[in-house]
Design a protein around this motif. Structure first.
Motif, PDB file in Angstrom:
ATOM      1  N   LYS A   1      -4.218   0.495  -3.832  1.00 59.31           N
ATOM      2  CA  LYS A   1      -3.373   1.443  -3.097  1.00 59.31           C
ATOM      3  C   LYS A   1      -3.710   1.417  -1.608  1.00 59.31           C
ATOM      4  O   LYS A   1      -3.367   2.335  -0.873  1.00 59.31           O
ATOM      5  N   LEU A   2      -4.373   0.366  -1.193  1.00 63.81           N
ATOM      6  CA  LEU A   2      -4.769   0.232   0.207  1.00 63.81           C
ATOM      7  C   LEU A   2      -3.549   0.200   1.115  1.00 63.81           C
ATOM      8  O   LEU A   2      -2.623  -0.584   0.910  1.00 63.81           O
ATOM      9  N   GLU A   3      -3.556   1.058   2.109  1.00 68.38           N
ATOM     10  CA  GLU A   3      -2.490   1.040   3.116  1.00 68.38           C
ATOM     11  C   GLU A   3      -2.973   0.241   4.317  1.00 68.38           C
ATOM     12  O   GLU A   3      -3.991   0.577   4.926  1.00 68.38           O
ATOM     13  N   VAL A   4      -2.248  -0.809   4.643  1.00 71.26           N
ATOM     14  CA  VAL A   4      -2.639  -1.688   5.745  1.00 71.26           C
ATOM     15  C   VAL A   4      -1.805  -1.362   6.973  1.00 71.26           C
ATOM     16  O   VAL A   4      -0.571  -1.337   6.920  1.00 71.26           O
ATOM     17  N   THR A   5      -2.483  -1.113   8.062  1.00 75.75           N
ATOM     18  CA  THR A   5      -1.821  -0.900   9.341  1.00 75.75           C
ATOM     19  C   THR A   5      -2.483  -1.810  10.371  1.00 75.75           C
ATOM     20  O   THR A   5      -3.207  -2.728  10.021  1.00 75.75           O
ATOM     21  N   SER A   6      -2.206  -1.587  11.629  1.00 77.18           N
ATOM     22  CA  SER A   6      -2.796  -2.384  12.706  1.00 77.18           C
ATOM     23  C   SER A   6      -2.747  -1.558  13.979  1.00 77.18           C
ATOM     24  O   SER A   6      -2.093  -0.507  14.026  1.00 77.18           O
TER      25      SER A   6
ATOM     26  N   ALA B   1      -6.639   0.407   5.977  1.00 80.07           N
ATOM     27  CA  ALA B   1      -7.279  -0.709   6.681  1.00 80.07           C
ATOM     28  C   ALA B   1      -6.488  -1.053   7.923  1.00 80.07           C
ATOM     29  O   ALA B   1      -5.263  -1.222   7.870  1.00 80.07           O
ATOM     30  N   PHE B   2      -7.188  -1.143   9.064  1.00 80.15           N
ATOM     31  CA  PHE B   2      -6.589  -1.599  10.311  1.00 80.15           C
ATOM     32  C   PHE B   2      -6.834  -3.106  10.426  1.00 80.15           C
ATOM     33  O   PHE B   2      -7.983  -3.541  10.548  1.00 80.15           O
TER      34      PHE B   2
END
Length: 480
Positions: A107-112, A87-88
């Motif tokens: 297991k969601l990887e959060v970035t931006s 997820a951005f």
């Protein structure tokens, strides 16, 4: 509290997103840039925004549909994130809200956009943060670098991006080279989940801000730490020596530290003394009388910019040439017009007490100050202290939902005029006509957010400037 994975894969690249379920959280300015970047690279994300679909304009709905991707809009939209892998996050989306929505086993990887940019940018990054002054400083730095490298007839390009919003990072990422420089204005929202720091990190004045977003002042300041936290000995940390919170952030850096001050002579850095900008242990001198920027607070921004430029290898003449030319940014102590001998200044960007203090202290002329707006839960103690000490404040025109609160605070010690009751800026100008005289300064420096009357501070400033251009004081001759 659930902790989301922020770095399951170090320095993930665009190809790593193929065949993954990717979400874009928040479809504002950054969300649009993220979605466009992903679609350009063959990734079809799902867009999430808590604003209901029927509240979006027809043009915006058409734009979203044209992307050819799925979208889920509405107040409970983040509950649909379960099963997504990456997820951005847009800056306005709180990590806590994502945590709450996805559950303990996610297991969601959060970035931006910012985090991804830092991990994939080949160019050297100059990061600028602080409570206020970021936009002015970042812009000044970029102008100095542009002139310097242009004069060297090099192929080096300079880019200004980040929170300043004119060019989104994902619009330039694919075209960057190792020799280029990126000047990146960074808010606490963008910094809070970074795991890398810029080559040159600048920490301007840091006080309390965004307490409507952050749980505490401490959380806000900790979010700022990423600007220097991951630096090495090969990097530079440029720190405001006049603010303890800024120095506290700077101490955690392993980079070469340089300090700037408009109050004290620093041993290694840049400071103001006897009317000059001075770099310690050098022959660099620049008279502040030659600056076009108004206000002593801008001396800090100038000193920071000078240190960054020197750290980036800029020549003294390039620095001085831009210092003489630079007039500042729109809505930041912006001179609008002289009408009947009355000078009008637009400081609509002032959404905190600290910036209002700086604006008030920038003038010795009699001041009529437009103060107020919507609440950001700010502490006005220092502002009221400043007002009591100032001898040139002629009147306050109080506006917006904070008007009553400000009136109660000011009535305790301020003995000048307090004018209230205006329901819009047009009515404010009717009030100005009743009291303004030749030689006065009318200053819009609200120290509050704009959302009670306006869409944002820019709209507030533009309306103010438009009304200034229409201004004519029928009573001018009587009052001169």
């Amino acid at each position: 509290m659930t902790i989301i994975n922020h770095c399951l894969t170090q320095n993930m690249e665009i190809n790593d997103l193929q065949n993954k379920l990717v979400a874009v959280l928040g479809y504002g300015v950054e969300g649009e840039a993220i979605a466009s970047y992903l679609v350009k690279h063959g990734i079809k994300p799902t867009l999430f925004d808590r604003k209901p679909w029927d509240l979006w304009s027809a043009n915006k709905q058409k734009e979203i549909k044209s992307l050819g991707v799925n979208f889920i809009f509405g107040p409970e939209t983040f509950l649909e994130l379960k099963g997504f892998e990456v997820a951005f996050r847009s800056p306005g989306v709180k990590l806590a809200d994502i945590n709450s929505a996805v559950g303990d086993k996610s297991k969601l990887e959060v970035t931006s956009q910012t985090k991804w940019f830092f991990e994939n940018c080949p160019a050297k990054i100059i990061g600028v943060t602080g409570t206020k002054g970021k936009g002015t400083t970042a812009t000044l730095i970029s102008e100095i670098l542009k002139l310097n490298f242009k004069s060297q007839i090099s192929n080096i390009k300079i880019f200004l991006t980040g929170n300043i919003g004119k060019v989104q990072p994902f619009e330039i990422l694919d075209n960057l080279k190792a020799d280029d420089w990126v000047v990146y204005e960074l808010s606490s929202f963008q910094l809070q989940d970074l795991k890398q720091s810029p080559h040159i990190g600048v920490v301007l004045m840091t006080t309390s801000e965004h307490l409507d977003y952050h749980a505490s002042v401490d959380e806000y300041r900790k979010a700022k730490e990423a600007i220097v936290k991951y630096q090495t000995a090969e990097d530079f940390a440029i720190i405001n020596d006049d603010f303890e919170p800024s120095k506290k952030i700077g101490k955690i850096s392993k980079a070469k530290k340089l300090y700037f001050s408009r109050k004290n002579q620093v041993k290694e850095g840049c400071y103001v003394k006897d009317g000059e900008i001075i770099i310690s242990n050098s022959d660099f001198r620049f008279p502040i009388s030659e600056l076009q920027l108004r206000g002593a607070h801008n001396y800090e921004n100038v000193c920071a910019s000078v240190l960054v430029a020197k750290s980036a290898g800029c020549a003294d003449e390039s620095i001085k040439d831009i210092l003489r030319e630079f007039k500042g940014l729109e809505h930041r102590l912006e001179f609008v017009a002289d009408k009947n001998g009355i000078k009008f200044y637009n400081d609509s960007f002032s959404t905190t007490p600290e910036t209002a203090i700086a604006a008030i202290n920038a003038f010795i002329e009699p001041e009529i100050i437009i103060l107020g707006g919507s609440s950001k839960n700010s502490d006005f103690t220092e502002l009221t202290d400043c007002i009591v000490k100032a001898s040139n404040i002629k009147a306050f025109i109080l506006i917006g939902t904070e008007a009553d609160h400000l009136k109660r605070l000011l009535e305790k010690n301020y003995t000048g005029q307090l004018i209230e009751g205006a329901k819009n800026l047009s009515e404010v100008f009717d009030q100005i006509k009743q009291i303004a005289q030749s030689g006065d300064v009318v200053l819009l420096s609200p120290s509050c957010a704009s959302f009670d009357w306006f869409e944002n501070y820019k709209v507030r400033g533009e309306e103010f400037k438009g009304l200034v251009q229409q201004f004519y004081n029928e009573n001018y001759k009587d009052k001169k």
